[in-house]
Scaffold this motif. Structure first.
Motif, PDB file in Angstrom:
ATOM      1  N   LYS A 163       0.828  -1.199   0.000  1.00 27.66           N
ATOM      2  CA  LYS A 163       0.000   0.000   0.000  1.00 27.66           C
ATOM      3  C   LYS A 163       0.869   1.258   0.000  1.00 27.66           C
ATOM      4  CE  LYS A 163      -3.684   2.287   2.607  1.00 27.66           C
ATOM      5  NZ  LYS A 163      -4.529   2.240   3.831  1.00 27.66           N
ATOM      6  N   ILE A 164       0.472   2.214  -0.819  1.00 26.46           N
ATOM      7  CA  ILE A 164       1.207   3.469  -0.922  1.00 26.46           C
ATOM      8  C   ILE A 164       0.633   4.471   0.066  1.00 26.46           C
ATOM      9  CG2 ILE A 164       1.840   5.361  -2.457  1.00 26.46           C
ATOM     10  CD1 ILE A 164       1.416   3.409  -4.792  1.00 26.46           C
ATOM     11  N   GLY A 165       1.523   5.180   0.759  1.00 28.30           N
ATOM     12  CA  GLY A 165       1.071   6.237   1.664  1.00 28.30           C
ATOM     13  C   GLY A 165       0.809   7.507   0.888  1.00 28.30           C
ATOM     14  N   ILE A 166       1.879   8.191   0.500  1.00 27.39           N
ATOM     15  CA  ILE A 166       1.792   9.425  -0.289  1.00 27.39           C
ATOM     16  C   ILE A 166       2.583   9.232  -1.570  1.00 27.39           C
ATOM     17  CG2 ILE A 166       2.554  11.838  -0.382  1.00 27.39           C
ATOM     18  CD1 ILE A 166       1.951  12.013   2.614  1.00 27.39           C
ATOM     19  N   SER A 167       1.982   9.576  -2.693  1.00 30.83           N
ATOM     20  CA  SER A 167       2.669   9.497  -3.983  1.00 30.83           C
ATOM     21  C   SER A 167       2.284  10.717  -4.806  1.00 30.83           C
ATOM     22  CB  SER A 167       2.277   8.213  -4.730  1.00 30.83           C
ATOM     23  OG  SER A 167       2.951   8.133  -5.977  1.00 30.83           O
ATOM     24  N   GLU A 168       3.224  11.647  -4.935  1.00 31.90           N
ATOM     25  CA  GLU A 168       2.960  12.915  -5.616  1.00 31.90           C
ATOM     26  C   GLU A 168       3.901  13.099  -6.804  1.00 31.90           C
ATOM     27  OE1 GLU A 168       0.573  14.903  -4.806  1.00 31.90           O
ATOM     28  OE2 GLU A 168       0.060  14.464  -2.708  1.00 31.90           O
ATOM     29  N   VAL A 169       3.516  13.964  -7.717  1.00 28.89           N
ATOM     30  CA  VAL A 169       4.365  14.340  -8.847  1.00 28.89           C
ATOM     31  C   VAL A 169       4.802  15.792  -8.676  1.00 28.89           C
ATOM     32  CG1 VAL A 169       4.451  14.778 -11.335  1.00 28.89           C
ATOM     33  CG2 VAL A 169       3.308  12.722 -10.470  1.00 28.89           C
ATOM     34  N   VAL A 170       6.101  16.014  -8.775  1.00 32.31           N
ATOM     35  CA  VAL A 170       6.646  17.378  -8.793  1.00 32.31           C
ATOM     36  C   VAL A 170       7.609  17.448  -9.967  1.00 32.31           C
ATOM     37  CG1 VAL A 170       8.015  19.125  -7.602  1.00 32.31           C
ATOM     38  CG2 VAL A 170       6.461  17.660  -6.293  1.00 32.31           C
ATOM     39  N   TYR A 171       7.283  18.261 -10.936  1.00 30.15           N
ATOM     40  CA  TYR A 171       8.152  18.395 -12.096  1.00 30.15           C
ATOM     41  C   TYR A 171       9.489  19.005 -11.700  1.00 30.15           C
ATOM     42  CZ  TYR A 171       4.207  17.425 -15.197  1.00 30.15           C
ATOM     43  OH  TYR A 171       3.155  16.833 -15.848  1.00 30.15           O
ATOM     44  N   ASN A 172      10.544  18.564 -12.373  1.00 32.84           N
ATOM     45  CA  ASN A 172      11.863  19.129 -12.148  1.00 32.84           C
ATOM     46  C   ASN A 172      11.874  20.626 -12.425  1.00 32.84           C
ATOM     47  OD1 ASN A 172      13.380  16.917 -11.370  1.00 32.84           O
ATOM     48  ND2 ASN A 172      13.803  16.283 -13.457  1.00 32.84           N
ATOM     49  N   GLY A 173      12.634  21.335 -11.630  1.00 34.90           N
ATOM     50  CA  GLY A 173      12.919  22.731 -11.945  1.00 34.90           C
ATOM     51  C   GLY A 173      14.234  22.797 -12.695  1.00 34.90           C
ATOM     52  N   LEU A 174      14.358  23.703 -13.637  1.00 31.50           N
ATOM     53  CA  LEU A 174      15.601  23.844 -14.393  1.00 31.50           C
ATOM     54  C   LEU A 174      16.741  24.195 -13.443  1.00 31.50           C
ATOM     55  CD1 LEU A 174      14.201  25.794 -17.464  1.00 31.50           C
ATOM     56  CD2 LEU A 174      14.834  23.380 -17.349  1.00 31.50           C
ATOM     57  N   ASN A 175      17.868  23.480 -13.574  1.00 29.75           N
ATOM     58  CA  ASN A 175      18.940  23.640 -12.590  1.00 29.75           C
ATOM     59  C   ASN A 175      19.926  24.757 -12.910  1.00 29.75           C
ATOM     60  OD1 ASN A 175      20.429  22.520 -14.645  1.00 29.75           O
ATOM     61  ND2 ASN A 175      20.602  20.503 -13.697  1.00 29.75           N
ATOM     62  N   GLN A 176      19.667  25.526 -13.939  1.00 26.63           N
ATOM     63  CA  GLN A 176      20.400  26.759 -14.184  1.00 26.63           C
ATOM     64  C   GLN A 176      19.504  27.699 -14.980  1.00 26.63           C
ATOM     65  OE1 GLN A 176      23.583  26.661 -17.264  1.00 26.63           O
ATOM     66  NE2 GLN A 176      23.447  24.431 -17.117  1.00 26.63           N
ATOM     67  N   LYS A 177      19.928  28.939 -15.142  1.00 23.57           N
ATOM     68  CA  LYS A 177      19.095  29.952 -15.763  1.00 23.57           C
ATOM     69  C   LYS A 177      19.154  29.837 -17.279  1.00 23.57           C
ATOM     70  CE  LYS A 177      16.566  33.716 -15.980  1.00 23.57           C
ATOM     71  NZ  LYS A 177      15.142  33.704 -15.622  1.00 23.57           N
ATOM     72  N   PHE A 178      18.063  29.360 -17.872  1.00 25.58           N
ATOM     73  CA  PHE A 178      17.942  29.297 -19.324  1.00 25.58           C
ATOM     74  C   PHE A 178      16.946  30.362 -19.772  1.00 25.58           C
ATOM     75  CE2 PHE A 178      19.265  25.001 -18.172  1.00 25.58           C
ATOM     76  CZ  PHE A 178      20.298  24.780 -19.070  1.00 25.58           C
ATOM     77  N   SER A 179      17.361  31.175 -20.739  1.00 28.61           N
ATOM     78  CA  SER A 179      16.487  32.234 -21.232  1.00 28.61           C
ATOM     79  C   SER A 179      16.887  32.582 -22.657  1.00 28.61           C
ATOM     80  CB  SER A 179      16.585  33.479 -20.337  1.00 28.61           C
ATOM     81  OG  SER A 179      17.919  33.954 -20.323  1.00 28.61           O
ATOM     82  N   PRO A 180      15.979  33.143 -23.430  1.00 32.59           N
ATOM     83  CA  PRO A 180      16.315  33.530 -24.797  1.00 32.59           C
ATOM     84  C   PRO A 180      17.231  34.744 -24.805  1.00 32.59           C
ATOM     85  CG  PRO A 180      14.079  34.189 -24.270  1.00 32.59           C
ATOM     86  CD  PRO A 180      14.561  33.368 -23.118  1.00 32.59           C
ATOM     87  N   ASP A 181      18.018  34.871 -25.865  1.00 28.80           N
ATOM     88  CA  ASP A 181      18.896  36.026 -26.032  1.00 28.80           C
ATOM     89  C   ASP A 181      19.046  36.270 -27.525  1.00 28.80           C
ATOM     90  OD1 ASP A 181      20.537  38.122 -25.476  1.00 28.80           O
ATOM     91  OD2 ASP A 181      22.169  36.951 -24.609  1.00 28.80           O
ATOM     92  N   ASP A 182      19.755  37.294 -27.886  1.00 26.64           N
ATOM     93  CA  ASP A 182      19.987  37.595 -29.293  1.00 26.64           C
ATOM     94  C   ASP A 182      20.648  36.390 -29.971  1.00 26.64           C
ATOM     95  OD1 ASP A 182      22.153  38.711 -31.407  1.00 26.64           O
ATOM     96  OD2 ASP A 182      20.345  39.964 -31.421  1.00 26.64           O
ATOM     97  N   SER A 183      19.947  35.772 -30.920  1.00 25.43           N
ATOM     98  CA  SER A 183      20.441  34.548 -31.544  1.00 25.43           C
ATOM     99  C   SER A 183      21.707  34.787 -32.357  1.00 25.43           C
ATOM    100  CB  SER A 183      19.357  33.925 -32.426  1.00 25.43           C
ATOM    101  OG  SER A 183      18.955  34.824 -33.441  1.00 25.43           O
ATOM    102  N   GLY A 184      21.826  35.962 -32.974  1.00 21.05           N
ATOM    103  CA  GLY A 184      23.028  36.276 -33.732  1.00 21.05           C
ATOM    104  C   GLY A 184      24.249  36.361 -32.840  1.00 21.05           C
ATOM    105  N   LYS A 185      24.091  36.998 -31.704  1.00 21.95           N
ATOM    106  CA  LYS A 185      25.181  37.114 -30.735  1.00 21.95           C
ATOM    107  C   LYS A 185      25.564  35.739 -30.193  1.00 21.95           C
ATOM    108  CE  LYS A 185      26.234  39.326 -26.289  1.00 21.95           C
ATOM    109  NZ  LYS A 185      25.692  40.196 -25.202  1.00 21.95           N
ATOM    110  N   ALA A 186      24.539  34.913 -29.893  1.00 20.66           N
ATOM    111  CA  ALA A 186      24.798  33.557 -29.389  1.00 20.66           C
ATOM    112  C   ALA A 186      25.496  32.714 -30.453  1.00 20.66           C
ATOM    113  CB  ALA A 186      23.486  32.903 -28.965  1.00 20.66           C
TER     114      ALA A 186
END
Length: 393
Positions: A163-186
């Motif tokens: 029998k299961i007591g507690i079983s929840e889902v928590v999605y992973n959080g991104l482990n570093q800062k990912f964000s869009p930037d100027d694609s040409g510069k990248a």
């Protein structure tokens, strides 16, 4: 709360699971909780021996020495201590605290399914089957679980007997800062770091050599796309050094000069290579979560992945989907044709169409926020303590 985290030993040279354990431990500490991170010290493993023998010496450290030393430590911990296993693969230690407040974080059950013959792509040795059965016997003794996706929770429940007591889902959080930037510069950054010229853009894949990452599928889709299109687009395979099989596929390709392996990139490079990519091609067969899907979307990069769970769970309505090929049709031109056509469609998006895709991806990736994930985990930890008659603050 007083929380004891169990993590994999450093001598296993695993990075993802210790990083995950450290992230949660740090998050709980920042929230004012008393935290201690426990792992196995090298005793037998530190002896000089052939690598195959050292593996078994490591098992002695993990499953003989550690349980003995932990039993002595356990007496020092008050009854309201919460014991947290950072990975279900630490299952053999669960019986040590079965009667105490505890929870197991579950990531994926690929090794478990392979050992039971459920994944024909990946054969498991006799010793491997025994080891996975040992792990399964351990985590089945647990009562409380947190899974990183609905797919992982579904697999978990299928393997559990009690029998299961507690079983929840928590999605992973991104482990570093990912964000869009100027694609040409990248793009200029990526070119400078790799020495490549990429005026036509590039298809990106990020991942290791695990069978389920389907890196050979990436190469075959790219080759098929190039055969069908007069395109200057290149392929960047970022991550682990290529296996002999991958090197052979590249060598036999008429487009080998357009295929490049980028090995052990820095975190900064990973962020930039997402920002400048034309598309992330991620035809994974199995995952527990699928980090690169969320990372790419958060960086403003369109994503093509397989429509199987949990890839479609992470990609949501913002990804482009291809079929996940069964083993017997990997070489089948029907699958390659479908995949190459979708790759062509994404690469040829108009500026307006691409903008809509990027915006949808960024919005979707916002679901995977580290602070929010840690907040949810903290609530579940407190809930578990309460079920054992321990109030927490």
């Amino acid at each position: 709360m007083r929380i004891i985290f169990f993590s994999h030993p450093e001598f296993l040279k695993s990075t993802s699971m210790p990083r995950f354990a450290a992230m949660i431990a740090k998050g709980m500490e920042e929230r004012g909780h008393e935290v201690k991170l426990l792992t196995v010290e090298s005793f037998f493993f530190r002896n000089s021996a052939p690598q195959e023998i050292k593996k078994w010496l490591g098992y002695l450290d993990q499953y003989l020495v550690f349980p003995i030393t932990f039993q002595k430590l356990k007496r020092k911990y008050p009854q309201d201590t919460l014991f947290v296993f950072a990975d279900q693969a630490l299952g053999p230690w669960v019986p040590l605290v079965r009667k105490h407040p505890h929870v197991v974080h579950c990531h994926d059950f690929i090794a478990q399914k392979s050992a039971l013959g459920e994944i024909s792509w990946n054969k498991t040795s006799f010793s491997g089957k025994f080891y996975q059965a040992f792990i399964r016997k351990g985590y089945r003794k647990a009562s409380n679980f947190i899974s990183i996706s609905e797919k992982t929770r579904s697999d978990l429940h299928r393997f559990l007997k009690e029998k299961i007591g507690i079983s929840e889902v928590v999605y992973n959080g991104l482990n570093q800062k990912f964000s869009p930037d100027d694609s040409g510069k990248a793009l200029r950054f990526v070119e400078a770091k790799t020495g490549l010229t990429l005026p036509g853009g590039y298809v990106l894949h990020v991942g290791g050599n695990q069978f389920y990452k389907n890196r050979s599928g990436v190469l075959k889709i790219f080759n098929h796309y190039k055969e069908l299109n007069d395109s200057p687009v290149k392929l960047l395979m970022v991550g682990a050094a290529p296996t002999e099989k991958l090197q052979k596929i590249k060598a036999n390709s008429v487009f080998s000069k357009d295929i490049h392996f980028i090995i052990k990139p820095s975190d900064e490079f990973i962020r930039k290579v997402y920002q400048a990519a034309s598309v992330l091609l991620y035809p994974s067969l199995y995952e527990g979560f699928g980090w690169p899907i969320a990372e790419a979307m958060a960086s403003g990069c369109p994503v093509i992945t397989t429509r199987e769970a949990p890839m479609n769970e992470v990609g949501g309505n913002a990804a482009f989907y291809i079929s996940s090929p069964p083993e017997d049709i990997v070489e089948n031109n029907i699958w390659l044709q479908e995949s190459a056509n979708i790759l062509s469609t994404v690469i040829q998006l108009s500026n307006e169409e691409r903008k809509e895709v990027v915006e949808a991806g960024i919005a979707n990736a916002a679901r995977f926020d580290t602070k929010e994930a840690l907040d949810q985990i903290e609530v579940i930890y407190k809930k578990i303590l309460k079920t054992y008659g321990n109030e927490s603050s």
